[in-house]
Design a protein around this motif. Structure first.
Motif, short mmCIF file in Angstrom:
data_model
loop_
_atom_site.label_atom_id
_atom_site.label_comp_id
_atom_site.label_asym_id
_atom_site.label_seq_id
_atom_site.Cartn_x
_atom_site.Cartn_y
_atom_site.Cartn_z
N VAL A 133 0.83 -1.21 0.00
CA VAL A 133 0.00 0.00 0.00
C VAL A 133 0.86 1.26 0.00
O VAL A 133 0.65 2.18 -0.79
CB VAL A 133 -0.96 -0.01 1.22
N VAL A 134 1.86 1.27 0.88
CA VAL A 134 2.66 2.49 1.07
C VAL A 134 3.69 2.67 -0.04
O VAL A 134 3.86 3.77 -0.57
CB VAL A 134 3.37 2.45 2.44
N GLU A 135 4.38 1.60 -0.42
CA GLU A 135 5.48 1.70 -1.38
C GLU A 135 5.03 1.59 -2.82
O GLU A 135 5.64 2.18 -3.71
CB GLU A 135 6.52 0.61 -1.09
N CYS A 136 3.97 0.83 -3.07
CA CYS A 136 3.55 0.56 -4.45
C CYS A 136 2.21 1.18 -4.82
O CYS A 136 1.75 1.02 -5.95
CB CYS A 136 3.49 -0.95 -4.68
N ARG A 137 1.56 1.85 -3.86
CA ARG A 137 0.29 2.56 -4.10
C ARG A 137 -0.85 1.61 -4.46
O ARG A 137 -1.76 1.99 -5.18
CB ARG A 137 0.43 3.61 -5.20
N LEU A 138 -0.79 0.37 -4.01
CA LEU A 138 -1.92 -0.52 -4.24
C LEU A 138 -3.03 -0.17 -3.26
O LEU A 138 -2.78 0.27 -2.14
CB LEU A 138 -1.52 -1.99 -4.02
N SER A 139 -4.28 -0.36 -3.68
CA SER A 139 -5.38 -0.23 -2.74
C SER A 139 -5.43 -1.48 -1.87
O SER A 139 -4.83 -2.52 -2.20
CB SER A 139 -6.71 -0.08 -3.50
N VAL A 140 -6.15 -1.40 -0.75
CA VAL A 140 -6.25 -2.56 0.12
C VAL A 140 -6.93 -3.72 -0.61
O VAL A 140 -6.52 -4.88 -0.48
CB VAL A 140 -7.02 -2.21 1.41
N GLY A 141 -7.94 -3.42 -1.41
CA GLY A 141 -8.60 -4.47 -2.19
C GLY A 141 -7.67 -5.13 -3.18
O GLY A 141 -7.74 -6.34 -3.41
N GLU A 142 -6.78 -4.34 -3.80
CA GLU A 142 -5.82 -4.92 -4.74
C GLU A 142 -4.82 -5.82 -4.03
O GLU A 142 -4.44 -6.87 -4.56
CB GLU A 142 -5.10 -3.80 -5.49
N VAL A 143 -4.40 -5.42 -2.85
CA VAL A 143 -3.50 -6.26 -2.06
C VAL A 143 -4.17 -7.60 -1.76
O VAL A 143 -3.57 -8.68 -1.91
CB VAL A 143 -3.08 -5.56 -0.76
N CYS A 144 -5.42 -7.55 -1.33
CA CYS A 144 -6.13 -8.77 -0.95
C CYS A 144 -6.33 -9.73 -2.12
O CYS A 144 -6.46 -10.94 -1.93
CB CYS A 144 -7.49 -8.42 -0.34
N ALA A 145 -6.36 -9.20 -3.35
CA ALA A 145 -6.60 -10.03 -4.53
C ALA A 145 -5.31 -10.59 -5.13
O ALA A 145 -5.37 -11.39 -6.07
CB ALA A 145 -7.35 -9.23 -5.59
N LEU A 146 -4.15 -10.20 -4.63
CA LEU A 146 -2.89 -10.67 -5.21
C LEU A 146 -2.73 -12.18 -5.03
O LEU A 146 -2.93 -12.71 -3.94
CB LEU A 146 -1.70 -9.96 -4.58
N ALA A 147 -2.36 -12.84 -6.11
CA ALA A 147 -2.07 -14.28 -6.07
C ALA A 147 -0.60 -14.51 -6.37
O ALA A 147 0.10 -13.60 -6.84
CB ALA A 147 -2.95 -15.01 -7.08
N ASP A 148 -0.13 -15.74 -6.10
CA ASP A 148 1.29 -15.98 -6.26
C ASP A 148 1.76 -15.81 -7.71
O ASP A 148 2.91 -15.47 -7.95
CB ASP A 148 1.68 -17.37 -5.72
N GLU A 205 -6.89 -17.16 2.84
CA GLU A 205 -6.84 -18.47 3.48
C GLU A 205 -7.80 -19.41 2.77
O GLU A 205 -8.87 -18.99 2.30
CB GLU A 205 -7.22 -18.39 4.96
N GLY A 206 -7.42 -20.68 2.69
CA GLY A 206 -8.31 -21.68 2.13
C GLY A 206 -8.70 -21.42 0.69
O GLY A 206 -9.81 -21.76 0.29
N GLY A 207 -7.80 -20.81 -0.09
CA GLY A 207 -8.11 -20.54 -1.48
C GLY A 207 -8.99 -19.33 -1.71
O GLY A 207 -9.43 -19.08 -2.84
N ASN A 208 -9.27 -18.56 -0.66
CA ASN A 208 -10.11 -17.37 -0.77
C ASN A 208 -9.28 -16.11 -0.57
O ASN A 208 -8.30 -16.13 0.18
CB ASN A 208 -11.22 -17.41 0.28
N PRO A 209 -9.65 -15.01 -1.22
CA PRO A 209 -8.93 -13.75 -1.01
C PRO A 209 -9.18 -13.21 0.40
O PRO A 209 -10.17 -13.55 1.04
CB PRO A 209 -9.52 -12.82 -2.07
N ALA A 210 -8.27 -12.39 0.87
CA ALA A 210 -8.45 -11.75 2.17
C ALA A 210 -9.58 -10.72 2.08
O ALA A 210 -9.83 -10.14 1.02
CB ALA A 210 -7.16 -11.09 2.62
N ASP A 211 -10.23 -10.48 3.19
CA ASP A 211 -11.27 -9.45 3.27
C ASP A 211 -10.59 -8.10 3.49
O ASP A 211 -9.84 -7.95 4.46
CB ASP A 211 -12.20 -9.78 4.45
N PRO A 212 -10.81 -7.11 2.62
CA PRO A 212 -10.14 -5.81 2.78
C PRO A 212 -10.38 -5.16 4.15
O PRO A 212 -9.46 -4.58 4.72
CB PRO A 212 -10.74 -4.96 1.64
N SER A 213 -11.59 -5.27 4.67
CA SER A 213 -11.86 -4.64 5.97
C SER A 213 -11.08 -5.34 7.08
O SER A 213 -10.60 -4.70 8.02
CB SER A 213 -13.35 -4.65 6.28
#
Length: 245
Positions: A133-148, A205-213
């Motif tokens: 979020v801080v270094e790359c300007r991703l939104s929290v939702g974008e962080v939560c959707a990142l996959a390997d 967790e468990g194949g699901n994206p993280a919840d942004p909140s």
């Protein structure tokens, strides 16, 4: 007429008897909002005037978004209406009050600088999430959707975001276009290490994206410790507007 109910009594009664036909997840959300009323929970219903209800919501807006504060106001108002119907209150102090927009929150330069120094030494995935979020300007939702498979070499490919519709499960929404971010070396190295485990969604967790909140709540104690009053999502937007030194 017995007027001895407190705000807590009214909220409990409303959530127990006044909410009908909603999904279990929605009811859990209502209970979470009700807990934000803890600072006024012991106030007797007819000893909580409109001016003090407004002051409570204004205070709440220092730490929560206007959307959240409005939902708190709505559930508090609904609890009052339910109590009035039961003869436990005479008036609803929330009927005519509004939710004031939060005052702009400045990021203390020393707090942000200390955060950037701290992040490479944080254990677990939280440091990586805040760093994105801080270094790359991703939104929290974008962080939560990142996959390997979004981390390739020293770059992060951003083309989707996670979000949770009201009362539903967290979903991922794809963008029409992708963008590429280059994180600092410590963050790129940490992300590569996370990908080696074949986790799928990096912060889920468990194949699901993280919840942004949920991710924002996890980050809040770290930000408060450094004197940063902004939420994680606000921090990313405001950091993007700070002039470079």
């Amino acid at each position: 007429m017995n007027l001895s109910w407190t705000v807590a009594d009214a909220l409990d009664a409303y959530l127990r008897d006044g909410v009908k036909g909603v999904a279990e997840q929605t009811l859990r959300d209502y209970r979470t909002l009700a807990r934000l009323c803890d600072p006024v929970a012991d106030r007797f219903l007819d000893s909580f005037p409109e001016a003090e209800a407004q002051a409570f919501l204004d205070h709440l807006s220092r730490d929560y978004s206007g959307h959240t504060v409005k939902k708190v106001k709505n559930i508090l108002s609904a609890a009052y209406r339910h109590a009035i119907g039961l003869g436990k209150a005479k008036e609803n102090p929330c009927a005519d009050i509004g939710v004031s927009p939060p005052e702009p929150k400045e990021i203390p330069s020393d707090g942000l600088d200390r955060l950037k120094l701290l992040l490479p030494y944080m254990r677990g995935d939280l440091g990586c999430a805040i760093g994105l979020v801080v270094e790359c300007r991703l939104s929290v939702g974008e962080v939560c959707a990142l996959a390997d498979d979004d981390v390739r070499g020293g770059a992060v490919y951003v083309g989707k975001k996670a979000m949770r519709p009201r009362g539903g499960e967290c979903i991922v929404v794809a963008y029409d276009e992708w963008r590429v971010c280059e994180p600092p070396e410590w963050l790129a190295s940490a992300l590569r290490d996370m990908c080696r485990g074949g986790r799928g969604f990096l912060f889920g967790e468990g194949g699901n994206p993280a919840d942004p909140s949920s991710l924002s709540k996890r980050a809040r104690p770290v930000l408060r410790m450094l004197g940063i009053r902004s939420s994680l999502s606000q921090l990313g937007r405001m950091e993007g507007r700070r002039p470079r030194r």
